[in-house]
Design a protein around this motif. Structure first.
Motif, PDB file in Angstrom:
ATOM      1  N   THR A 115      19.316  18.618  -4.746  1.00 34.43           N
ATOM      2  CA  THR A 115      18.931  20.002  -4.435  1.00 34.43           C
ATOM      3  C   THR A 115      20.062  20.965  -4.786  1.00 34.43           C
ATOM      4  N   ARG A 121      19.390  16.731 -10.569  1.00 35.93           N
ATOM      5  CA  ARG A 121      18.023  17.159 -10.322  1.00 35.93           C
ATOM      6  C   ARG A 121      17.119  16.887 -11.518  1.00 35.93           C
ATOM      7  N   VAL A 125      13.955  14.437 -11.143  1.00 35.10           N
ATOM      8  CA  VAL A 125      12.593  14.985 -11.190  1.00 35.10           C
ATOM      9  C   VAL A 125      11.773  14.240 -12.245  1.00 35.10           C
ATOM     10  N   ASP A 161       1.899   9.628   0.023  1.00 34.07           N
ATOM     11  CA  ASP A 161       2.667  10.628   0.766  1.00 34.07           C
ATOM     12  C   ASP A 161       2.937  10.179   2.198  1.00 34.07           C
ATOM     13  N   MET A 162       1.931   9.545   2.800  1.00 29.86           N
ATOM     14  CA  MET A 162       2.127   9.019   4.150  1.00 29.86           C
ATOM     15  C   MET A 162       3.234   7.970   4.147  1.00 29.86           C
ATOM     16  N   ARG A 164       5.748   7.798   2.142  1.00 29.08           N
ATOM     17  CA  ARG A 164       7.008   8.526   1.991  1.00 29.08           C
ATOM     18  C   ARG A 164       7.459   9.115   3.340  1.00 29.08           C
ATOM     19  N   GLY A 165       6.488   9.649   4.079  1.00 24.03           N
ATOM     20  CA  GLY A 165       6.790  10.199   5.405  1.00 24.03           C
ATOM     21  C   GLY A 165       7.253   9.122   6.369  1.00 24.03           C
ATOM     22  N   LEU A 168      10.842   8.373   5.746  1.00 28.97           N
ATOM     23  CA  LEU A 168      11.708   9.383   6.339  1.00 28.97           C
ATOM     24  C   LEU A 168      11.844   9.164   7.854  1.00 28.97           C
TER      25      LEU A 168
ATOM     26  N   ARG B 105      13.340  21.798   5.260  1.00 22.61           N
ATOM     27  CA  ARG B 105      14.392  21.603   4.260  1.00 22.61           C
ATOM     28  C   ARG B 105      15.766  21.487   4.908  1.00 22.61           C
ATOM     29  N   LEU B 108      15.964  18.251   6.859  1.00 19.31           N
ATOM     30  CA  LEU B 108      16.151  17.099   5.973  1.00 19.31           C
ATOM     31  C   LEU B 108      17.629  16.897   5.629  1.00 19.31           C
ATOM     32  N   GLY B 165       5.797  13.413   4.387  1.00 19.46           N
ATOM     33  CA  GLY B 165       5.896  12.946   2.996  1.00 19.46           C
ATOM     34  C   GLY B 165       5.649  14.069   2.004  1.00 19.46           C
ATOM     35  N   LEU B 166       4.717  14.951   2.333  1.00 15.81           N
ATOM     36  CA  LEU B 166       4.455  16.103   1.463  1.00 15.81           C
ATOM     37  C   LEU B 166       5.659  17.042   1.441  1.00 15.81           C
ATOM     38  N   LEU B 168       8.748  16.110   1.659  1.00 18.77           N
ATOM     39  CA  LEU B 168       9.721  15.445   0.790  1.00 18.77           C
ATOM     40  C   LEU B 168       9.342  15.625  -0.681  1.00 18.77           C
ATOM     41  N   ALA B 169       8.041  15.522  -0.958  1.00 18.77           N
ATOM     42  CA  ALA B 169       7.570  15.673  -2.339  1.00 18.77           C
ATOM     43  C   ALA B 169       7.808  17.086  -2.859  1.00 18.77           C
ATOM     44  N   LEU B 171      10.519  18.837  -2.249  1.00 19.09           N
ATOM     45  CA  LEU B 171      11.954  19.136  -2.180  1.00 19.09           C
ATOM     46  C   LEU B 171      12.522  19.607  -3.514  1.00 19.09           C
ATOM     47  N   LEU B 172      12.168  18.913  -4.591  1.00 19.11           N
ATOM     48  CA  LEU B 172      12.786  19.196  -5.892  1.00 19.11           C
ATOM     49  C   LEU B 172      11.868  19.942  -6.852  1.00 19.11           C
ATOM     50  N   THR B 173      10.571  19.950  -6.575  1.00 18.79           N
ATOM     51  CA  THR B 173       9.631  20.660  -7.447  1.00 18.79           C
ATOM     52  C   THR B 173       8.598  21.372  -6.578  1.00 18.79           C
TER      53      THR B 173
END
Lengths: 200, 200
Positions: A115, A121, A125, A161-162, A164-165, A168, B105, B108, B165-166, B168-169, B171-173
């Motif tokens: 970031t 980045r 990406v 996505d879930m 990924r969550g 975290l 953000r 995180l 998760g969303l 996090l997704a 974060l960069l874009t």
């Protein structure tokens, strides 16, 4: 014909990349200097710099390495998945494991570092987009569902996505017990909403 | 009776906390020193240290502040949610917004920094557990569902994990387009699996 020196060089490179990922997962971006990574790999700083002249080179290669390692891990584990009614749960569990292991932990440190680091980045990406497409395709295959059915694409994306969550949520505490209940339930939801029952 | 000096002191404190969160979201943990935060807040370093003697004090207070800000934001937006068939989508959208805004953000960056900072970790784990319980309770209320129904608890948890998760997704874009499709689909899945239709 064997090429012992080239073999040694390749082994050193791989040890450096593995140490880079371990350092990232344990120490974060700031703590993961080339010197720290070289020491963890049992390689002189000079030898490390021969392979990776800058820290950016090292971690760009480590990003690729994480991607490849995730791909190999997924391919290997895909073959072991059961068929029949337990399959959906096993697939969800496998997807979630991708995001709760040390590779995800390392990736998370990279994302957050990226970031505020333009060079990092750009490479991340691009890599994440590629990995995202691969994981999506793999999830469709493993669940035996077709994207042309309305809603399937978004449901599979939501599952990733879930996952990924959940990765975290596992960062600072051991979240495995709560996670197991969610995986159970999510498999039921997928079976009910993807019409995946027809597969078994 | 007004106490102008106390008011000023409170305003300074709040400005420091807001600047701490902004600095975190933009610069990350390493870049967010007390000096940087003080400068962004337009406060002398001495005045900043009067309020927060150490960096840990500043960010522990900022963590509390993020929690309170998330709570206020959620409370305010809860009142504006529609009733009827569009409600589920609006609730999911609101939950996802919590995790895709600047507060997430900043959070995180704190989580990742906390993986290698024991003091920060302790305060964040405790705060996140509290916020997690609050968000879960709120989601149940807003969706009008009862945890005693089997599967409801895990489905609501999965919703919060997906929202994370969303975040996090994003974060960069800019992930807003893909996200909108997932929110649409998730609302349908919730309506189908939570028997939430009875509510409308």
């Amino acid at each position: 014909m064997r090429q012992p020196q080239q073999d040694r060089s390749r082994a050193t490179r791989q040890r450096l990349l593995e140490s880079a990922i371990e350092a990232l997962a344990e120490l974060g971006w700031q703590g993961s200097t080339v010197a720290v990574v070289a020491e963890r790999a049992g390689v002189s700083r000079g030898a490390a710099q021969h392979h990776f002249p800058t820290r950016e080179d090292l971690f760009a290669a480590a990003v690729e390495y994480v991607g490849e390692a995730r791909r190999t891990w997924t391919r290997e584990h895909s073959a072991d998945l059961p068929t029949g009614p337990e399959r959906t749960r096993a697939v969800v569990d496998m997807i979630v494991r991708i995001y709760t292991g040390p590779l995800f932990r390392a990736a998370l440190h990279l994302w957050v570092a990226a970031t505020s680091d333009e060079q990092l980045r750009t490479s991340i990406v691009e890599l994440e987009a590629r990995i995202g497409r691969e994981q999506h395709k793999l999830a469709l295959e493993l669940l035996g569902v077709d994207e042309s059915t309305p809603g399937v694409r978004e449901t599979v994306q939501a599952t990733l996505d879930m996952a990924r969550g959940l990765g975290l949520a596992n960062l600072l505490t051991d979240d495995s017990k709560r996670r197991a209940g969610i995986i159970d339930r999510w498999a039921e939801v997928l079976d009910a909403t993807l019409n995946a029952g027809a597969r078994t």
